[in-house]
Design a protein around this motif. Structure first.
Motif, PDB file in Angstrom:
ATOM      1  N   GLU A 105       7.464   7.239  -0.618  1.00  0.00           N
ATOM      2  CA  GLU A 105       6.561   8.300  -0.182  1.00  0.00           C
ATOM      3  C   GLU A 105       5.152   8.054  -0.721  1.00  0.00           C
ATOM      4  OE1 GLU A 105       6.068  13.189  -0.431  1.00  0.00           O
ATOM      5  OE2 GLU A 105       7.736  12.178  -1.437  1.00  0.00           O
ATOM      6  N   ALA A 106       5.086   7.583  -1.957  1.00  0.00           N
ATOM      7  CA  ALA A 106       3.786   7.317  -2.581  1.00  0.00           C
ATOM      8  C   ALA A 106       3.034   6.213  -1.852  1.00  0.00           C
ATOM      9  CB  ALA A 106       3.972   6.939  -4.050  1.00  0.00           C
ATOM     10  N   VAL A 107       3.724   5.127  -1.502  1.00  0.00           N
ATOM     11  CA  VAL A 107       3.047   4.025  -0.822  1.00  0.00           C
ATOM     12  C   VAL A 107       2.619   4.421   0.581  1.00  0.00           C
ATOM     13  CG1 VAL A 107       5.031   2.861   0.266  1.00  0.00           C
ATOM     14  CG2 VAL A 107       3.100   1.517  -0.556  1.00  0.00           C
ATOM     15  N   ALA A 108       3.361   5.319   1.211  1.00  0.00           N
ATOM     16  CA  ALA A 108       3.011   5.768   2.560  1.00  0.00           C
ATOM     17  C   ALA A 108       1.724   6.587   2.558  1.00  0.00           C
ATOM     18  CB  ALA A 108       4.156   6.582   3.156  1.00  0.00           C
ATOM     19  N   LYS A 109       1.417   7.214   1.437  1.00  0.00           N
ATOM     20  CA  LYS A 109       0.228   8.058   1.353  1.00  0.00           C
ATOM     21  C   LYS A 109      -1.043   7.277   1.012  1.00  0.00           C
ATOM     22  CE  LYS A 109       2.603  12.353   0.064  1.00  0.00           C
ATOM     23  NZ  LYS A 109       2.759  13.396  -0.975  1.00  0.00           N
ATOM     24  N   LEU A 110      -0.879   6.018   0.595  1.00  0.00           N
ATOM     25  CA  LEU A 110      -2.034   5.187   0.230  1.00  0.00           C
ATOM     26  C   LEU A 110      -2.398   4.288   1.407  1.00  0.00           C
ATOM     27  CD1 LEU A 110      -0.949   4.101  -3.380  1.00  0.00           C
ATOM     28  CD2 LEU A 110      -2.599   5.881  -2.765  1.00  0.00           C
ATOM     29  N   SER A 111      -3.681   4.227   1.729  1.00  0.00           N
ATOM     30  CA  SER A 111      -4.103   3.361   2.830  1.00  0.00           C
ATOM     31  C   SER A 111      -3.970   1.897   2.421  1.00  0.00           C
ATOM     32  CB  SER A 111      -5.548   3.660   3.202  1.00  0.00           C
ATOM     33  OG  SER A 111      -6.432   3.175   2.212  1.00  0.00           O
ATOM     34  N   LYS A 112      -3.829   1.036   3.424  1.00  0.00           N
ATOM     35  CA  LYS A 112      -3.687  -0.392   3.147  1.00  0.00           C
ATOM     36  C   LYS A 112      -4.967  -0.952   2.516  1.00  0.00           C
ATOM     37  CE  LYS A 112      -0.256  -1.118   6.768  1.00  0.00           C
ATOM     38  NZ  LYS A 112       0.054  -1.735   8.079  1.00  0.00           N
ATOM     39  N   ASP A 113      -6.107  -0.431   2.941  1.00  0.00           N
ATOM     40  CA  ASP A 113      -7.362  -0.887   2.336  1.00  0.00           C
ATOM     41  C   ASP A 113      -7.396  -0.564   0.845  1.00  0.00           C
ATOM     42  OD1 ASP A 113      -9.483  -1.628   4.695  1.00  0.00           O
ATOM     43  OD2 ASP A 113      -8.036  -0.138   5.356  1.00  0.00           O
TER      44      ASP A 113
END
Length: 700
Positions: free
Chosen positions: A347-355
């Protein structure tokens, strides 16, 4: 009694070049007498009312030499042949070239911009002196430019002539002259002896160096021979890079005195465009014998070689492939813990943009040389707006592990990877041939791993010298020096430069006002407010409806500003946010009849004719008399990741505002920012009066 020394303005040299040998010898003979005493004597030497009473002239037969003096220097500004008006002392200085510039004459800034943005007059001003083959030979103008210059009949055509700016300046000074205020604004060059001018006039190419002021001269040799490193801080245009070059000479002198027969010195520049200029200046400073002991290179070229010699890949991953690899890393990352914790990490990684993720991995983890999750969990992240909780950092680290594995499998690497590998090799003692002195220019824009590697290549802390400016840090990599390398403790060895010799006060204050709207991350305390040497019109901002209007505005600006400032189009630059915008501007300026070329920092030739068009970031380390920031209407700029948080957006805007600040401070005499009429970009906020001229006075 004062031992007077000479310095001179480029205009003086150009004018002297245009004289016959006997005439030049006559002028130089008078300089020998002037050196004995430059003060007025009511006979041959007289104080004039220009430049606040600082301007003086001395008679030399059929010539008048104009100069200023301040112990211990006599600054030679101009030398003119006497004409019927020079008997009238009240008009003597007018012979220096057509009166005062608008800002000197006291016109309001809006009047200056009304002139600079107006349509140029079609009727030209005839040259006061014809351009002949003989004159061009005397001025040492290369033959390939003769045909274009001989055909010129008006001042306007001369300024538009497609020849290099250094060639154009020589011809302008010889045939049209320039206002005394503009001559006074030119840099002072060091003259060892008057005969050096004669040798140059007779064809011997001598390298003349910039004269340092008392503040700069002190810092060039300050704290040498100590046991610790030295840090020099200063804002844009304060001469940090020039002092760093003089510092090389002083370091070699100290090493020689310490009986080091073959000293090794490393001088690193920020871009390849600056290495050649630095090499030429150093050759003049130290001479060919000592030049062979000096390596002048970009920091990354040094570190790349060290990394590759240590087994790192030479295959550099480009930004597009890096983002694609990050997507795969997110998909293949191994999250650890119970099912609840794994779900939390996903869930945490999904909330962070790839940039954001890519920047965190490359700039924070790789750029700061973090080797374990434990180090990352406690690491400070200055320059990053979005705070990360423990579970978020654990998530980033797992993605980082997957990214590194994919990178290794692909046989590629990143610039950050080269820097990190170089730092590891240097720290482990694997790099032979360390330097007696290491000088790092523009240190604020280097990753901590890069600085650590370069510092570690020096044999002792006392040989380390850094020059930095926090406000010019493009990439937001704020840090404490002592965290980078244990040697970097500058107690009692930090110098501060305050005098800005590049930009006018108005340009500097407008750029600082713009930057102050964002909370830029600084490097352990900022220098005090700058003291400005030059003054001019307030920078302008103008809104346009479409790219066609932008091109017309730029064309008028460059045509009119160059006429006022007696410069060619080669003195102009457009700084654009993207390469696409830069290419469009070049194409459209060409259609409008304005010679322009898209250039990169690596291959820019500053003396080329025509307007230089480059990106905001590539302008780092460069300077141009006339600058326009344009091209913001091509797309929303800066681009924002769709799922970016408010903190991520703030971080991107702050970083790009620093980039804009750097671009603004490239301008020396004139600055124009062109914005889309309907822009809502926070990047273009804050360009308002009184620091910026927005044209409302003209409309009113």
């Amino acid at each position: 009694m004062t031992d007077w020394q000479f310095s001179f303005k480029p205009t003086f040299l150009h004018e002297l070049q245009s004289f016959e040998p006997k005439e030049s010898a006559q002028v130089l003979k008078k300089l020998d007498l002037l050196a004995q005493d430059p003060t007025p004597d009511a006979k041959t030497k007289k104080q004039l009312r220009h430049l606040g009473g600082k301007l003086h002239r001395v008679r030399s037969g059929d010539f008048r030499i104009f100069y200023t003096f301040h112990e211990p220097f006599i600054s030679l500004l101009s030398v003119k042949r006497r004409n019927e008006r020079t008997y009238d002392d009240d008009v003597e200085a007018e012979d220096l070239g057509g009166g005062q510039t608008p800002e000197v004459a006291g016109q309001a800034s809006d009047e200056t911009w009304s002139q600079w943005l107006a349509q140029p007059a079609k009727k030209g001003t005839q040259l006061a002196r014809a351009i002949t083959e003989g004159l061009l030979d005397t001025l040492k103008v290369p033959a390939q430019f003769h045909a274009a210059l001989v055909s010129v009949g008006t001042e306007e055509d001369l300024l538009d002539c497609a020849v290099p700016q250094d060639v154009l300046s020589r011809v302008i000074d010889a045939v049209t002259g320039r206002p005394i205020e503009q001559v006074a604004d030119q840099p002072d060059l060091v003259l060892e002896a008057p005969d050096d001018l004669l040798r140059y006039r007779d064809g011997e190419l001598l390298g003349f160096l910039l004269r340092l002021n008392a503040e700069q001269e002190k810092l060039a040799g300050w704290a040498l021979g100590g046991k610790g490193p030295t840090l020099l801080k200063g804002g844009p245009g304060t001469g940090k890079s020039t002092i760093a070059l003089y510092r090389v000479r002083e370091m070699i002198r100290v090493l020689r005195e310490a009986k080091v027969e073959s000293p090794r010195v490393l001088f690193t520049t920020y871009t390849r465009a600056l290495t050649r200029v630095s090499e030429q200046l150093l050759l003049t400073l130290v001479g060919p014998e000592d030049m062979k002991f000096i390596d002048v290179r970009t920091a990354d070229s040094v570190l790349r070689q060290i990394a590759i010699d240590g087994g790192a890949s030479a295959n550099l991953l480009d930004s597009r492939d890096a983002k694609g690899m990050l997507t795969k890393a997110i998909e293949s990352a191994t999250f650890v813990g119970n099912s609840l914790k794994i779900a939390s990490q996903k869930e945490a990684v999904a909330k962070l943009s790839k940039d954001f993720l890519l920047e965190e991995i490359l700039s924070v983890i790789e750029g700061r040389g973090l080797s374990t999750l434990e180090q990352y969990l406690v690491a400070a992240r200055p320059g990053r707006k979005l705070a990360l909780a423990k579970v978020q950092r654990e998530t980033v680290w797992r993605v980082r592990d997957a990214f590194v594995a994919l990178l290794e499998a692909s046989g590629a690497t990143t610039v950050e990877g080269w820097r990190r590998r170089a730092a590891e090799r240097v720290k482990a003692g694997e790099v032979a041939g360390r330097y007696d002195a290491v000088l790092i220019d523009e240190a604020q824009d280097l990753a901590p791993t890069a600085i650590a590697a370069l510092v570690g290549m020096c044999k002792s802390p006392g040989g380390v010298f850094l020059a930095a400016d926090a406000n010019q840090s493009i990439y937001g990599a704020g840090f404490r020096w002592s965290d980078v390398h244990e040697w970097l403790k500058f107690q009692g060895r930090t110098g501060v430069l305050r005098s800005n010799f590049r930009s006018t006060r108005e340009i500097g204050e407008a750029a600082n006002a713009y930057l102050s709207r964002g909370a830029a991350t600084a490097l352990e305390g900022e220098p005090a407010e700058a003291l400005y040497v030059h003054s001019g019109p307030v920078p302008a901002v103008r809104a346009v409806e479409d790219p066609a209007d932008e091109t017309k505005l730029l064309g008028r600006f460059f045509k009119q500003a160059t006429r006022t400032l007696r410069l060619g189009l080669g003195a102009c630059a457009v700084l654009a946010p993207t390469n696409d915008a830069a290419r469009r501007i070049v194409s459209e300026l060409a259609v409008a009849g304005v010679t322009a070329k898209k250039v990169d920092a690596a291959d820019i030739e500053l003396t080329e004719p025509g307007v230089k068009v480059l990106t905001l970031k590539n302008a780092k380390g460069l300077e141009f008399p006339i600058v326009a920031l344009a091209g913001f209407g091509d797309r929303t700029y800066p681009p924002m990741p769709p799922q970016a948080t408010d903190e991520e957006r703030d971080e991107i805007i702050e970083r790009e505002r620093r980039t804009m600040f750097v671009a603004m401070t490239r301008a020396m005499r004139a600055l124009l920012v062109v914005t889309p009429a309907d822009t809502t970009s926070p990047l273009l906020e804050g360009l308002t009066p009184p620091d910026w001229n927005d044209g409302r006075e003209e409309q009113g």
